[in-house]
Design a protein around this motif. Structure first.
Motif, mmCIF file in Angstrom:
data_model
loop_
_atom_site.group_PDB
_atom_site.id
_atom_site.type_symbol
_atom_site.label_atom_id
_atom_site.label_comp_id
_atom_site.label_asym_id
_atom_site.label_seq_id
_atom_site.Cartn_x
_atom_site.Cartn_y
_atom_site.Cartn_z
ATOM 1 N N ALA A 88 0.816 -1.214 0.000
ATOM 2 C CA ALA A 88 0.000 0.000 0.000
ATOM 3 C C ALA A 88 0.850 1.265 0.000
ATOM 4 N N ALA A 89 1.850 1.319 0.910
ATOM 5 C CA ALA A 89 2.690 2.521 0.971
ATOM 6 C C ALA A 89 3.503 2.677 -0.305
ATOM 7 N N PHE A 90 4.060 1.552 -0.818
ATOM 8 C CA PHE A 90 4.786 1.609 -2.094
ATOM 9 C C PHE A 90 3.893 2.175 -3.195
ATOM 10 N N SER A 91 2.654 1.678 -3.223
ATOM 11 C CA SER A 91 1.726 2.036 -4.293
ATOM 12 C C SER A 91 1.337 3.505 -4.243
ATOM 13 N N VAL A 92 1.110 4.032 -3.035
ATOM 14 C CA VAL A 92 0.727 5.440 -2.898
ATOM 15 C C VAL A 92 1.828 6.341 -3.433
ATOM 16 N N VAL A 93 3.058 6.103 -2.991
ATOM 17 C CA VAL A 93 4.174 6.940 -3.444
ATOM 18 C C VAL A 93 4.378 6.784 -4.948
ATOM 19 N N GLY A 94 4.338 5.533 -5.437
ATOM 20 C CA GLY A 94 4.538 5.292 -6.859
ATOM 21 C C GLY A 94 3.482 5.957 -7.723
ATOM 22 N N LEU A 95 2.220 5.866 -7.302
ATOM 23 C CA LEU A 95 1.123 6.464 -8.061
ATOM 24 C C LEU A 95 1.275 7.978 -8.152
ATOM 25 N N ILE A 96 1.560 8.619 -7.023
ATOM 26 C CA ILE A 96 1.644 10.080 -7.000
ATOM 27 C C ILE A 96 2.839 10.568 -7.816
ATOM 28 N N VAL A 116 14.300 2.640 9.800
ATOM 29 C CA VAL A 116 12.867 2.470 10.075
ATOM 30 C C VAL A 116 12.320 3.634 10.908
ATOM 31 N N LEU A 117 13.183 4.260 11.703
ATOM 32 C CA LEU A 117 12.741 5.413 12.492
ATOM 33 C C LEU A 117 12.224 6.541 11.600
ATOM 34 N N SER A 118 12.707 6.587 10.360
ATOM 35 C CA SER A 118 12.266 7.646 9.442
ATOM 36 C C SER A 118 10.824 7.463 9.001
ATOM 37 N N ALA A 119 10.235 6.312 9.276
ATOM 38 C CA ALA A 119 8.862 6.036 8.825
ATOM 39 C C ALA A 119 7.843 6.965 9.476
ATOM 40 N N LEU A 120 8.054 7.318 10.737
ATOM 41 C CA LEU A 120 7.066 8.136 11.436
ATOM 42 C C LEU A 120 6.903 9.511 10.796
ATOM 43 N N PRO A 121 7.968 10.298 10.615
ATOM 44 C CA PRO A 121 7.763 11.595 9.955
ATOM 45 C C PRO A 121 7.334 11.462 8.498
ATOM 46 N N PHE A 122 7.797 10.399 7.821
ATOM 47 C CA PHE A 122 7.435 10.271 6.409
ATOM 48 C C PHE A 122 5.967 9.908 6.234
ATOM 49 N N THR A 123 5.344 9.312 7.237
ATOM 50 C CA THR A 123 3.907 9.020 7.159
ATOM 51 C C THR A 123 3.112 10.314 7.017
ATOM 52 N N PHE A 124 3.513 11.351 7.749
ATOM 53 C CA PHE A 124 2.823 12.642 7.644
ATOM 54 C C PHE A 124 3.063 13.270 6.267
ATOM 55 N N ILE A 125 4.259 13.070 5.720
ATOM 56 C CA ILE A 125 4.547 13.552 4.372
ATOM 57 C C ILE A 125 3.640 12.852 3.363
ATOM 58 N N LEU A 126 3.411 11.545 3.557
ATOM 59 C CA LEU A 126 2.519 10.794 2.668
ATOM 60 C C LEU A 126 1.101 11.346 2.705
ATOM 61 N N TYR A 127 0.636 11.712 3.899
ATOM 62 C CA TYR A 127 -0.698 12.314 3.994
ATOM 63 C C TYR A 127 -0.778 13.589 3.171
ATOM 64 N N GLY A 128 0.270 14.417 3.261
ATOM 65 C CA GLY A 128 0.296 15.644 2.468
ATOM 66 C C GLY A 128 0.289 15.357 0.980
ATOM 67 N N MET A 129 1.044 14.345 0.538
ATOM 68 C CA MET A 129 1.088 13.977 -0.868
ATOM 69 C C MET A 129 -0.269 13.497 -1.367
ATOM 70 N N ILE A 130 -0.996 12.758 -0.529
ATOM 71 C CA ILE A 130 -2.320 12.262 -0.914
ATOM 72 C C ILE A 130 -3.295 13.419 -1.104
ATOM 73 N N LEU A 131 -3.280 14.383 -0.186
ATOM 74 C CA LEU A 131 -4.171 15.536 -0.299
ATOM 75 C C LEU A 131 -3.884 16.339 -1.566
ATOM 76 N N VAL A 132 -2.594 16.517 -1.878
ATOM 77 C CA VAL A 132 -2.226 17.235 -3.102
ATOM 78 C C VAL A 132 -2.693 16.456 -4.329
ATOM 79 N N MET A 133 -2.541 15.126 -4.298
ATOM 80 C CA MET A 133 -2.946 14.278 -5.420
ATOM 81 C C MET A 133 -4.454 14.401 -5.684
ATOM 82 N N ILE A 134 -5.262 14.371 -4.640
ATOM 83 C CA ILE A 134 -6.718 14.484 -4.798
ATOM 84 C C ILE A 134 -7.077 15.825 -5.434
ATOM 85 N N ARG A 135 -6.444 16.874 -4.967
ATOM 86 C CA ARG A 135 -6.720 18.195 -5.515
ATOM 87 C C ARG A 135 -6.328 18.281 -6.988
#
Length: 544
Positions: A146-154, A473-492
């Motif tokens: 799922a995470a791979f797919s979201v980043v790849g799609l955007i 793996v510690l980088s996953a926590l801040p990058f999750t918030f970045i993914l949320y931002g990318m999804i919102l931009v993608m929808i717009r």
């Protein structure tokens, strides 16, 4: 200015990685302990957040695929896929699963068979066997992609549809453009993605070198030593450097096709020489249990009982795939040009997970069946040495030496393709998202990744590599918030894109109007098909 930013990302990320690796090499035990404690604290306090986020990514992707945006292509609307379906899936597997599936395909079900998830059953029982397959399918199934797919799609949408560089900072540029102070953080996001990618790739390659050494020890009696690890690493380095110079369309593509062919050959051999009926029943039952308990497993925590299983397995996996999503997502984007969003989502979220479940069902099902019907010693072998457990299972089958050699070759080729694709993507990240990054940068990153592995192997061995893995793996926590931002931009952007297509089509065909529903449908179809429609001139317009 852009070129300066490119070099800034390249130089800064290389320096950060060198510093982290130097600390890990000089203080391997302390570095590993600190990184491990931080990771444990993160998964303990934010495990619920990882579960909700990854499940949310799954819902978002399937909703998008079935929505009115599903027919939009990752490229011009009349474009077609660059790679055949077989080559596309082969490269997806090479980048997303790699060597991990070869080892854990048998070892993870056996581990869950010995110690069932959440302690729900007694270990080494038929109930534990069923549960082991169910949760192995879950851990390697749809969620992992799922995470791979979201980043790849955007990134694919921005790179091929919008004609922009495939960088995390570019995706968020529309948000940061109006905020000059935040805009300066763009290169920081790219550096962050590069560092997490390189640390993750270097860790995986280093651990796989240790696993190949263990396999050689089990099959040929080769000593498990730093000298042999250097030899394995050196051979792999030469191979992936040769592959790197040939480019994406030759090296990675051909090796990935070879990988998939070998995977099928090995899998079908084990299926038909092992307990065939039991394996097929295991796969069928496992898929049924997986689908039936999909939502429950997706959000399961243990707040009322003392169980660390989720943190050790599922939550760690989800954090790992989020940390790796810039690398795998960028690679998936690079090979997905011309596919519709629906085709992309179903291809990425269904085909690789299905193949993973088949692999786990065959190898894990065969191993558990051997253990249940007679004490094959595979449970103990998995507990004693994970790296050699697969080869001990092969010892119980016909032509065991041939199987072991094929498995070692498959692991080696997986490593080469993973390292090759990693050097390509990291070079792309540090060259402003160029689809053809300079060969010099690819060679530099290839050398640097190999140097990281050798340094940590010689200084701290597995402890140093595990410390680097925990840090990544510690980088996953801040990058999750970045993914949320990318999804919102993608929808717009999708909304604006579709509105622009509707407007353009209306203007082009204002003299040959169509009904509202047909009008929207035609917008997402190929324009040449619209022009060929026999009754287009007889329609009446009623635009919204």
């Amino acid at each position: 200015m852009g070129r300066f930013v490119n070099q800034t990302v390249f130089i800064a990320s290389a320096l950060v990685i060198v510093i982290i690796v130097a600390v890990g090499a000089i203080f391997p035990q302390g570095f590993g302990d600190i990184a491990g404690r931080l990771l444990n604290a993160t998964t303990y306090y934010f495990g619920w957040f990882y579960l909700i986020s990854v499940f949310g990514f799954v819902i978002f992707l399937f909703t998008l695929a079935f929505s009115k945006y599903g027919k939009i292509r990752l490229g011009p609307q009349d474009s077609r896929p660059t790679y055949s379906f077989f080559s596309w899936v082969s490269m997806l597997l090479a980048a997303g699963f790699g060597v991990g599936l070869v080892f854990y395909g048998m070892a993870e079900p056996m581990s869950h068979y010995i110690q069932p998830p959440y302690g729900d059953f007694e270990g080494a029982t038929p109930e534990a066997a069923r549960y082991a397959i169910q949760y192995s399918f879950f851990n390697w199934g749809i969620h992992q992609w799922a995470a791979f797919s979201v980043v790849g799609l955007i990134i694919a949408y921005y790179q091929f549809r919008k004609g922009q560089a495939g960088m995390v900072s570019n995706v968020l540029s529309s948000v940061t453009a109006k905020r000059p102070k935040i805009r300066k953080l763009g290169p920081v996001l790219d550096i962050f993605a590069v560092v997490a990618t390189v640390m993750g790739v270097a860790t995986s390659i280093g651990l796989a070198v240790l696993q190949i050494n263990g396999g050689l020890n089990a099959v040929f009696g080769v000593s498990e030593s730093v000298m042999w690890q250097f030899i394995i690493m050196g051979a792999m380095f030469v191979c992936y450097m040769i592959s790197t110079t040939t480019g994406l369309d030759k090296g990675i593509k051909y090796l990935s096709n070879l990988n998939l062919a070998l995977c099928f050959a090995l899998m079908f051999y084990v299926l038909f020489t092992g307990p065939t009926v039991a394996i097929l029943e295991t796969i069928t039952l496992g898929i049924g249990d997986y689908l039936q308990n999909f939502i429950g497993m997706s959000l399961r925590m243990s707040p009322f009982e003392d169980s660390e299983w989720a943190s050790t397995w599922t939550i760690f996996y989800w954090a790992w795939v989020i940390a790796w999503s810039p690398f795998v997502g960028t690679f998936v984007a690079r090979i997905s040009r011309g596919r519709t969003i629906k085709e992309y989502v179903f291809g990425v979220l269904i085909v690789p997970p299905l193949l993973a479940c088949l692999w786990i069902g065959v190898f894990g099902g065969a191993a558990i069946q051997m253990e249940l019907t007679g004490d094959a010693g595979l449970a103990q072998a998995t507990q004693d040495n994970l790296t050699s457990a697969l080869f001990q299972m092969f010892d119980l089958m016909p032509f065991s030496n041939v199987l072991s050699v094929v498995a070692l070759f498959l692991i080696f080729i997986f490593l080469v393709t993973s390292a090759d694709s990693a050097t390509y993507i990291v070079s792309q990240m540090t060259d402003n998202g160029s689809l053809n990054p300079p060969l010099v940068k690819r060679i530099i990153w290839g050398v640097l990744i190999a140097a990281i592995c050798l340094t940590l192997l010689s200084a701290g061995g597995e402890n140093g590599l595990k410390g680097l893995q925990s840090a990544a793996v510690l980088s996953a926590l801040p990058f999750t918030f970045i993914l949320y931002g990318m999804i919102l931009v993608m929808i717009r952007e999708l909304r604006a894109d579709r509105k622009a297509m509707l407007t353009a089509l209306y203007r082009r065909h204002s003299e040959t109007p169509v009904g509202a529903d047909a009008f929207e449908a035609e917008t997402l179809a190929d324009e040449d098909r619209y022009r060929r429609a026999p009754d287009v001139k007889n329609r009446r317009i009623n635009p919204r």
